[in-house]
Design a protein around this motif. Structure first.
Motif, PDB file in Angstrom:
ATOM      1  N   LYS A 135       0.835  -1.207   0.000  1.00  0.00           N
ATOM      2  CA  LYS A 135       0.000   0.000   0.000  1.00  0.00           C
ATOM      3  C   LYS A 135       0.868   1.254   0.000  1.00  0.00           C
ATOM      4  CE  LYS A 135      -1.535   1.809   3.654  1.00  0.00           C
ATOM      5  NZ  LYS A 135      -2.173   2.122   4.963  1.00  0.00           N
ATOM      6  N   ASN A 136       1.889   1.281   0.866  1.00  0.00           N
ATOM      7  CA  ASN A 136       2.783   2.442   0.914  1.00  0.00           C
ATOM      8  C   ASN A 136       3.534   2.621  -0.395  1.00  0.00           C
ATOM      9  OD1 ASN A 136       2.060   2.997   3.571  1.00  0.00           O
ATOM     10  ND2 ASN A 136       3.744   1.816   4.439  1.00  0.00           N
ATOM     11  N   THR A 137       3.950   1.519  -0.999  1.00  0.00           N
ATOM     12  CA  THR A 137       4.687   1.604  -2.262  1.00  0.00           C
ATOM     13  C   THR A 137       3.800   2.124  -3.383  1.00  0.00           C
ATOM     14  OG1 THR A 137       6.142  -0.209  -1.595  1.00  0.00           O
ATOM     15  CG2 THR A 137       6.050   0.312  -3.938  1.00  0.00           C
ATOM     16  N   VAL A 138       2.546   1.684  -3.408  1.00  0.00           N
ATOM     17  CA  VAL A 138       1.616   2.180  -4.424  1.00  0.00           C
ATOM     18  C   VAL A 138       1.410   3.683  -4.259  1.00  0.00           C
ATOM     19  CG1 VAL A 138      -0.779   2.094  -5.206  1.00  0.00           C
ATOM     20  CG2 VAL A 138       0.463  -0.025  -4.782  1.00  0.00           C
ATOM     21  N   ILE A 139       1.279   4.139  -3.010  1.00  0.00           N
ATOM     22  CA  ILE A 139       1.111   5.575  -2.760  1.00  0.00           C
ATOM     23  C   ILE A 139       2.349   6.339  -3.210  1.00  0.00           C
ATOM     24  CG2 ILE A 139       0.864   7.322  -0.949  1.00  0.00           C
ATOM     25  CD1 ILE A 139      -0.814   5.294   0.618  1.00  0.00           C
ATOM     26  N   VAL A 140       3.516   5.848  -2.812  1.00  0.00           N
ATOM     27  CA  VAL A 140       4.771   6.512  -3.190  1.00  0.00           C
ATOM     28  C   VAL A 140       4.918   6.547  -4.704  1.00  0.00           C
ATOM     29  CG1 VAL A 140       7.282   6.293  -3.131  1.00  0.00           C
ATOM     30  CG2 VAL A 140       5.970   6.016  -1.033  1.00  0.00           C
ATOM     31  N   THR A 141       4.598   5.452  -5.377  1.00  0.00           N
ATOM     32  CA  THR A 141       4.758   5.373  -6.828  1.00  0.00           C
ATOM     33  C   THR A 141       3.772   6.275  -7.550  1.00  0.00           C
ATOM     34  OG1 THR A 141       5.552   3.086  -6.648  1.00  0.00           O
ATOM     35  CG2 THR A 141       4.775   3.813  -8.807  1.00  0.00           C
ATOM     36  N   ALA A 142       2.499   6.226  -7.156  1.00  0.00           N
ATOM     37  CA  ALA A 142       1.462   7.003  -7.851  1.00  0.00           C
ATOM     38  C   ALA A 142       1.664   8.504  -7.654  1.00  0.00           C
ATOM     39  CB  ALA A 142       0.082   6.588  -7.366  1.00  0.00           C
ATOM     40  N   VAL A 143       1.790   8.928  -6.409  1.00  0.00           N
ATOM     41  CA  VAL A 143       1.950  10.362  -6.131  1.00  0.00           C
ATOM     42  C   VAL A 143       3.303  10.857  -6.628  1.00  0.00           C
ATOM     43  CG1 VAL A 143       2.005  12.127  -4.322  1.00  0.00           C
ATOM     44  CG2 VAL A 143       0.421  10.195  -4.150  1.00  0.00           C
ATOM     45  N   GLY A 144       4.341  10.057  -6.419  1.00  0.00           N
ATOM     46  CA  GLY A 144       5.670  10.464  -6.870  1.00  0.00           C
ATOM     47  C   GLY A 144       5.750  10.619  -8.379  1.00  0.00           C
ATOM     48  N   THR A 145       5.141   9.702  -9.112  1.00  0.00           N
ATOM     49  CA  THR A 145       5.148   9.801 -10.568  1.00  0.00           C
ATOM     50  C   THR A 145       4.379  11.026 -11.037  1.00  0.00           C
ATOM     51  OG1 THR A 145       5.294   7.386 -10.752  1.00  0.00           O
ATOM     52  CG2 THR A 145       4.583   8.590 -12.711  1.00  0.00           C
ATOM     53  N   PHE A 146       3.262  11.322 -10.373  1.00  0.00           N
ATOM     54  CA  PHE A 146       2.496  12.522 -10.726  1.00  0.00           C
ATOM     55  C   PHE A 146       3.334  13.785 -10.504  1.00  0.00           C
ATOM     56  CE2 PHE A 146      -0.150  16.101  -9.365  1.00  0.00           C
ATOM     57  CZ  PHE A 146      -0.948  16.270 -10.494  1.00  0.00           C
ATOM     58  N   ILE A 147       4.014  13.867  -9.367  1.00  0.00           N
ATOM     59  CA  ILE A 147       4.864  15.034  -9.081  1.00  0.00           C
ATOM     60  C   ILE A 147       5.980  15.138 -10.116  1.00  0.00           C
ATOM     61  CG2 ILE A 147       6.508  16.006  -7.422  1.00  0.00           C
ATOM     62  CD1 ILE A 147       4.782  14.817  -5.191  1.00  0.00           C
ATOM     63  N   ASN A 148       6.617  14.015 -10.406  1.00  0.00           N
ATOM     64  CA  ASN A 148       7.704  14.002 -11.396  1.00  0.00           C
ATOM     65  C   ASN A 148       7.235  14.503 -12.746  1.00  0.00           C
ATOM     66  OD1 ASN A 148       8.878  10.910  -9.984  1.00  0.00           O
ATOM     67  ND2 ASN A 148       9.612  12.964  -9.558  1.00  0.00           N
ATOM     68  N   MET A 149       6.099  13.964 -13.216  1.00  0.00           N
ATOM     69  CA  MET A 149       5.625  14.324 -14.546  1.00  0.00           C
ATOM     70  C   MET A 149       5.122  15.759 -14.585  1.00  0.00           C
ATOM     71  SD  MET A 149       6.348  11.850 -16.421  1.00  0.00           S
ATOM     72  CE  MET A 149       5.597  12.562 -17.870  1.00  0.00           C
ATOM     73  N   PHE A 150       4.465  16.209 -13.531  1.00  0.00           N
ATOM     74  CA  PHE A 150       3.974  17.594 -13.497  1.00  0.00           C
ATOM     75  C   PHE A 150       5.142  18.574 -13.592  1.00  0.00           C
ATOM     76  CE2 PHE A 150       2.963  21.441 -11.092  1.00  0.00           C
ATOM     77  CZ  PHE A 150       1.839  21.886 -11.780  1.00  0.00           C
ATOM     78  N   LEU A 151       6.170  18.369 -12.774  1.00  0.00           N
ATOM     79  CA  LEU A 151       7.300  19.295 -12.774  1.00  0.00           C
ATOM     80  C   LEU A 151       8.147  19.154 -14.040  1.00  0.00           C
ATOM     81  CD1 LEU A 151       8.432  19.025  -9.034  1.00  0.00           C
ATOM     82  CD2 LEU A 151       7.056  20.810 -10.116  1.00  0.00           C
ATOM     83  N   SER A 152       8.336  17.924 -14.510  1.00  0.00           N
ATOM     84  CA  SER A 152       9.157  17.705 -15.709  1.00  0.00           C
ATOM     85  C   SER A 152       8.499  18.318 -16.935  1.00  0.00           C
ATOM     86  CB  SER A 152       9.391  16.210 -15.927  1.00  0.00           C
ATOM     87  OG  SER A 152      10.131  15.648 -14.873  1.00  0.00           O
ATOM     88  N   CYS A 153       7.184  18.124 -17.081  1.00  0.00           N
ATOM     89  CA  CYS A 153       6.480  18.662 -18.255  1.00  0.00           C
ATOM     90  C   CYS A 153       6.406  20.181 -18.215  1.00  0.00           C
ATOM     91  CB  CYS A 153       5.073  18.069 -18.351  1.00  0.00           C
ATOM     92  SG  CYS A 153       5.031  16.317 -18.786  1.00  0.00           S
ATOM     93  N   THR A 154       6.123  20.745 -17.039  1.00  0.00           N
ATOM     94  CA  THR A 154       6.036  22.207 -16.954  1.00  0.00           C
ATOM     95  C   THR A 154       7.389  22.874 -17.130  1.00  0.00           C
ATOM     96  OG1 THR A 154       6.140  21.984 -14.525  1.00  0.00           O
ATOM     97  CG2 THR A 154       3.965  22.236 -15.524  1.00  0.00           C
ATOM     98  N   LEU A 155       8.483  22.186 -16.827  1.00  0.00           N
ATOM     99  CA  LEU A 155       9.808  22.734 -17.105  1.00  0.00           C
ATOM    100  C   LEU A 155      10.205  22.505 -18.558  1.00  0.00           C
ATOM    101  CD1 LEU A 155      12.489  24.024 -16.247  1.00  0.00           C
ATOM    102  CD2 LEU A 155      13.238  21.764 -15.462  1.00  0.00           C
ATOM    103  N   ALA A 156       9.840  21.336 -19.097  1.00  0.00           N
ATOM    104  CA  ALA A 156      10.244  21.009 -20.465  1.00  0.00           C
ATOM    105  C   ALA A 156       9.559  21.901 -21.492  1.00  0.00           C
ATOM    106  CB  ALA A 156       9.922  19.543 -20.754  1.00  0.00           C
TER     107      ALA A 156
END
Length: 298
Positions: free
Chosen positions: A81-102
């Motif tokens: 459960k913790n890993t799913v939370i870390v993966t889902a939220v972390g991927t969203f943060i990564n993609m949001f910041l990466s796309c808005t910078l790119a």
């Protein structure tokens, strides 16, 4: 009127070469799959079979004792459960910041584009290091929180550049037409750029998701609260406890007895690997196109 056939007729030599290529690719695919199949088969095997047979793909006698041991020894479901939370939220943060910078770095009219791109590249060549990163996380009070797993690697420079190059390859005429229709930068980004960049976004999202799912060292370094342990840490503890497996532990293991240490290690590998592997088929069609196009556009 008969329709003309559009099929390309291949000579016997071409067909023979094509068959040979299929055989070679199939052989390499089989070689790649065999270790995974062996690990899965070994996780269901008994101690006798693992001792007597050096390699097998189907166990003669199936035993679920290794999985029973994992489920009763460690908090696997809590870790998942913790890993799913870390993966889902972390991927969203990564993609949001990466796309808005790119996006701004991919626009030729953005002033300072080369300077900021070079700053990103410098972080790839000269990383901060483990000790400075730990000091920053500790000073910000992020220890024992999931933010310690999300913020330090919020943007991966290489992945961001892949997205930037993909954005850069999209026709500027689309953006110009949208501006004529009255769209602002945010609307262009959300309604035009992102929908046209699904292959790149899907591919990079997989990179980020796999990185978060396999996050082991950062979780071990920053998380000491057992309620926030990810599945990798839980499985690591289970492997350390396998040396204490005993048939006299008070648990009825069935006719096969206590599970062998090797089978437990294989079962932990299956538990840690299979969930993230199940994601790949859903984005496989975007994977090759997204990575290749994003890597060759300058």
């Amino acid at each position: 009127m008969a329709k003309q056939s559009t099929a390309i007729k291949r000579s016997p030599a071409d067909q023979a070469v094509q068959v040979l290529l299929y055989l070679i690719v199939g052989a390499f695919a089989l070689i790649t799959l065999l270790p995974f199949i062996y690990i899965i088969a070994g996780s269901f095997a008994t101690e006798r079979e693992l001792t007597e047979r050096a390699f097998f793909l189907i166990p003669r006698e199936f035993s679920l004792n290794a999985y029973q041991y994992i489920l009763r020894t460690g908090d696997v479901f809590k870790g998942l459960k913790n890993t799913v939370i870390v993966t889902a939220v972390g991927t969203f943060i990564n993609m949001f910041l990466s796309c808005t910078l790119a996006y701004p770095l991919s626009r030729p009219y953005f002033k300072g584009r080369v300077f900021f791109t070079n700053m990103v590249i410098v972080t790839m060549l000269f990383p901060a290091g483990m000790i400075p990163m730990y000091m920053v996380v500790d000073s910000l009070g992020l220890k024992n929180t999931f933010w310690a797993l999300w913020l330090p690697g919020a943007i991966n420079a290489f992945n961001m550049i892949i997205i930037k190059n993909y954005f850069q390859g999209l026709p500027m005429e689309l953006e110009e037409a949208a501006r004529i229709d009255g769209c602002n930068d945010l609307e262009i980004f959300c309604k035009i750029i992102l929908p046209l960049s699904k292959p790149s976004i899907a591919s990079v999202s997989l990179f980020y998701a796999v990185s978060h799912w396999n996050s082991y060292f950062n979780a071990m370094m920053y998380i000491s609260d057992s309620s926030k342990e990810v599945v990798q840490i839980v499985l690591r503890r289970i492997i350390f406890l396998t040396s204490s497996i005993s048939s006299d532990s008070g648990f009825d293991w069935g006719i096969w007895g206590a599970p062998p240490e090797k089978a437990v290690k294989m079962a932990t590998t299956v538990v840690a690997t299979v969930p993230i592997l199940l994601v790949y088929p859903f984005i496989q069609k975007y994977f090759t196109q997204g990575v290749m196009v994003g890597s060759v556009k300058g």
